[in-house]
Design a protein around this motif. Sequence first.
Motif, short mmCIF file in Angstrom:
data_model
loop_
_atom_site.label_atom_id
_atom_site.label_comp_id
_atom_site.label_asym_id
_atom_site.label_seq_id
_atom_site.Cartn_x
_atom_site.Cartn_y
_atom_site.Cartn_z
N VAL A 159 0.25 -7.63 -31.70
CA VAL A 159 0.70 -6.04 -32.37
C VAL A 159 0.95 -5.64 -31.07
O VAL A 159 -0.23 -5.43 -29.70
N ALA A 160 2.58 -4.54 -31.15
CA ALA A 160 2.16 -3.95 -29.94
C ALA A 160 1.43 -2.57 -28.88
O ALA A 160 0.64 -2.03 -29.58
N TYR A 161 1.37 -2.38 -28.08
CA TYR A 161 0.62 -2.14 -27.11
C TYR A 161 1.10 -1.41 -26.23
O TYR A 161 2.13 -1.76 -26.01
N ARG A 162 1.14 0.37 -26.31
CA ARG A 162 1.40 1.04 -24.88
C ARG A 162 1.02 0.83 -24.25
O ARG A 162 -0.67 1.67 -23.56
N LEU A 163 1.65 1.11 -22.88
CA LEU A 163 1.74 0.65 -22.07
C LEU A 163 2.17 1.86 -20.89
O LEU A 163 3.68 1.52 -20.98
N PRO A 164 1.29 2.83 -19.99
CA PRO A 164 2.35 3.74 -19.66
C PRO A 164 2.80 3.57 -18.42
O PRO A 164 2.80 2.07 -17.76
N ARG A 165 4.19 4.35 -18.21
CA ARG A 165 5.15 3.40 -17.29
C ARG A 165 4.96 4.05 -16.37
O ARG A 165 4.40 5.19 -15.80
N ILE A 166 5.16 2.97 -15.11
CA ILE A 166 4.18 2.99 -13.73
C ILE A 166 5.82 3.61 -13.34
O ILE A 166 6.89 2.61 -12.65
N PRO A 167 6.10 5.01 -12.38
CA PRO A 167 7.05 4.89 -12.01
C PRO A 167 7.75 4.36 -10.65
O PRO A 167 6.95 4.04 -9.84
N ARG A 168 8.92 4.35 -10.12
CA ARG A 168 8.78 3.64 -8.79
C ARG A 168 8.60 4.24 -7.55
O ARG A 168 9.31 5.37 -8.02
N GLY A 204 11.47 -6.13 -10.77
CA GLY A 204 10.72 -4.90 -11.75
C GLY A 204 10.73 -4.20 -12.69
O GLY A 204 10.51 -3.62 -13.81
N LYS A 205 11.95 -5.61 -13.59
CA LYS A 205 12.21 -4.89 -15.14
C LYS A 205 11.12 -5.25 -15.98
O LYS A 205 11.46 -4.65 -17.59
N ASP A 206 10.43 -5.29 -15.97
CA ASP A 206 9.27 -6.07 -16.57
C ASP A 206 8.74 -4.63 -17.79
O ASP A 206 9.00 -4.40 -18.88
N ASP A 207 8.32 -3.79 -16.78
CA ASP A 207 8.03 -2.53 -16.67
C ASP A 207 8.91 -1.82 -17.86
O ASP A 207 8.96 -1.26 -18.90
N ASN A 208 10.06 -2.08 -17.23
CA ASN A 208 10.78 -0.96 -18.07
C ASN A 208 11.72 -1.86 -18.95
O ASN A 208 12.15 -0.45 -19.93
N ASP A 209 11.84 -2.59 -19.16
CA ASP A 209 12.59 -2.95 -20.35
C ASP A 209 11.69 -3.15 -21.24
O ASP A 209 11.95 -2.90 -22.74
N GLU A 210 10.86 -4.10 -20.77
CA GLU A 210 9.03 -3.84 -22.05
C GLU A 210 8.81 -2.96 -22.51
O GLU A 210 8.67 -3.00 -23.55
N GLU A 236 0.89 -1.35 -0.37
CA GLU A 236 -0.29 0.05 0.36
C GLU A 236 0.52 1.29 -0.06
O GLU A 236 0.94 2.44 -0.80
N ILE A 237 1.87 1.31 0.88
CA ILE A 237 3.20 2.46 0.55
C ILE A 237 3.30 2.43 -0.83
O ILE A 237 4.02 3.87 -0.85
N ASP A 238 3.53 1.47 -1.96
CA ASP A 238 4.40 1.62 -2.43
C ASP A 238 3.65 2.22 -3.66
O ASP A 238 4.33 2.99 -4.22
N LEU A 239 2.46 1.69 -3.33
CA LEU A 239 1.56 2.31 -4.66
C LEU A 239 0.65 3.71 -4.75
O LEU A 239 0.51 4.35 -5.52
N ARG A 240 1.26 3.98 -3.12
CA ARG A 240 0.91 5.82 -2.78
C ARG A 240 2.58 6.11 -3.16
O ARG A 240 2.19 7.47 -3.53
N SER A 241 3.26 5.70 -3.17
CA SER A 241 4.53 7.00 -3.11
C SER A 241 5.13 6.86 -4.73
O SER A 241 6.20 7.37 -4.94
N ILE A 242 4.55 6.67 -5.90
CA ILE A 242 4.57 7.18 -7.30
C ILE A 242 4.60 8.11 -6.77
O ILE A 242 4.86 8.87 -8.57
N GLY A 243 3.80 9.79 -6.38
CA GLY A 243 3.51 10.66 -6.37
C GLY A 243 2.17 10.74 -6.92
O GLY A 243 1.80 9.74 -7.71
N TRP A 244 0.65 12.02 -6.58
CA TRP A 244 -0.61 12.06 -6.20
C TRP A 244 -0.51 12.56 -7.56
O TRP A 244 -1.69 12.28 -8.80
N GLY A 245 0.29 13.20 -8.36
CA GLY A 245 0.34 13.29 -9.89
C GLY A 245 0.81 12.95 -10.38
O GLY A 245 -0.38 12.17 -12.00
N ASN A 246 1.56 11.53 -10.46
CA ASN A 246 1.64 10.29 -11.31
C ASN A 246 0.27 9.51 -11.56
O ASN A 246 -0.41 8.94 -12.32
#
Length: 578
Positions: A517-526, A552-558, A311-321
């Motif tokens: 076909v490639a799809y576009r997923l937004p990167r979720i900040p650490r 955690g390399k899935d999002d950043n690598d893919e 829960e802490i990690d889910l909130r810690s990406i920033g409220w703007g994000n």
Amino acid sequence: MEKDPSCYQDAAKVVAGDGLSAEGTETQLDDFVGAHPDYNEEEEEQKYYRRKRLGVVKNVLAASLAGTLTYGVYLGLLQMQLILHYDETYREVKYSNIQLEDIDRKVLMGINVTPVAALLYTPVLIRFFGTKWAMFLAVGIYALFVSSNYWERYYTLVPSAVAIGVAIVPLWASMGNYITRMAQKYYEYVHYKEEHVQEQQRVPRGACNTYIIIFQTVFYTCFHLSFVCAQMPMLFFLNNYLYQLNHTLFGVKHCGTLSHGTLPGFNKTVLQSLPRSINLIIVESALMAAAFLAMLVVLVLCGSAYRPTEEIDLRSIGWGNIFQLPFKHMRDYRLRHLFPLFIYSGFEVLFVCTGFSLNYGVCALGLENLAYLLMAYGFSASACSSLALCMLRLRRQIPLLAGALVHAALLVTLFCWAPEPRHLVQAPLLYSIAVLWGMGSALNKTGISILLGVLYEDKERQDFVFTIYHWWQALAIFTVYLWSGLPMKAKLSIMLLTLAVAVGAYLWMEHKVAQHVAYRLPRIPRPRHKMHGYRYLEEDDSDETGSEGDGGKDDNDEHPTEATGEDELPKDDGDQLG
């Protein structure tokens, strides 16, 4: 001087006694601290995870019961109050000094218009409170709406209706997220010996699909019973005060496809006698008790969806994000192709409660049979939700396409059919349409939720995706509210066109997924943690996604950037279930 030999004997006995006592103490300590001779570590571990799995099942059943009670109480109270306020005698005798009709219009406007802004605050609300507490807050707002009906005034009914509108999307988005997350936790507890589970890494793609299908099916099997529960106030209370159809339908000339607006010609007096205030208070108290029970079920029986550190990690990406990510997820073509299906899902559920039930059911069978017609729909939808389990063996397209086919046939039938007013012989056909419509609704609702859980398995994305789904559904319900004055042929034409577009877009999406076909997923900040407190003393203490190993390399690598066209499509996404 010669020493007594007995002294040496006594000293030897003391030394021997000290040795024995030390050895005895060590033996007792080993018996107290050491492992019990009958202790079986593997068996105890199995028992522990069995209890964990039972806890997950309890969470799913509790959330399903809470959703059923909440929506049943809301629909039942709203239906009863709208019928009472429609009767002009009731308005004059009970509330001659206030304009109940005008208040009801504002109540419906508050409920239907407010969710339009829900996309702006729902993810922030869920991330701030957490999934469970967002559910609890929303259920509490529904209970507030029930309590406001004890004192029917503008300043009680309208603000509580606006609050309901604010809570609609957060409630169902958090519910969908909660059920999907429970499926993922159940997988973790079943495969607790797997290395990726022990290391808290991302599970293989598609591994949780079986549990997502089963849990979403259980949820919608219970949820559709809310349409049955909603008819209890009318069945056991209000039907005793209603006029028969020869009186209420005396001025009605056209039904079904020939009707215009909401049942024109319906008698302004529907109550043959006015209910006593004490009886109304008893009914509203029973509904309030059910709403309060739903709050207790969420509070006591529903466990948390995430660990506290998650829960802490889910909130810690920033409220703007958190605010921006729902809009960024809309750039994923898979989600964009599902927008028409979301819209039709909102159209059909409100149409069966208003257009079909009034312009077809009530027009032919009378207001006294409205409860039985909607109960037939609810029982059918609940029973047919189990048909979604065919996704365990068949392709995932089959339930959605089957539901669309059923609804398309019914829409064409309704477009061509105009029931005769006050003609009870048509009852079997109307009940058959209600049952078949329930089947289509069950396949539609259950299939969409399962599809979203399967396509978006990342636990960091689920609240955004379910928010988008229920926001589009709320927009569709708002559109149905706006078109209430249109001719029935126009309403049915719009729904049929929307259904055709939805099916075409969905099939095209499945084709593109199958073609990788490639799809576009937004990167979720650490997560950006503030380094204080025991929680983050060491870098490896965090169990955020990707904090250990390759999780955690899935999002950043893919998906190295937010919206590049070079994102690699996972191979398993095109595979069909079963």
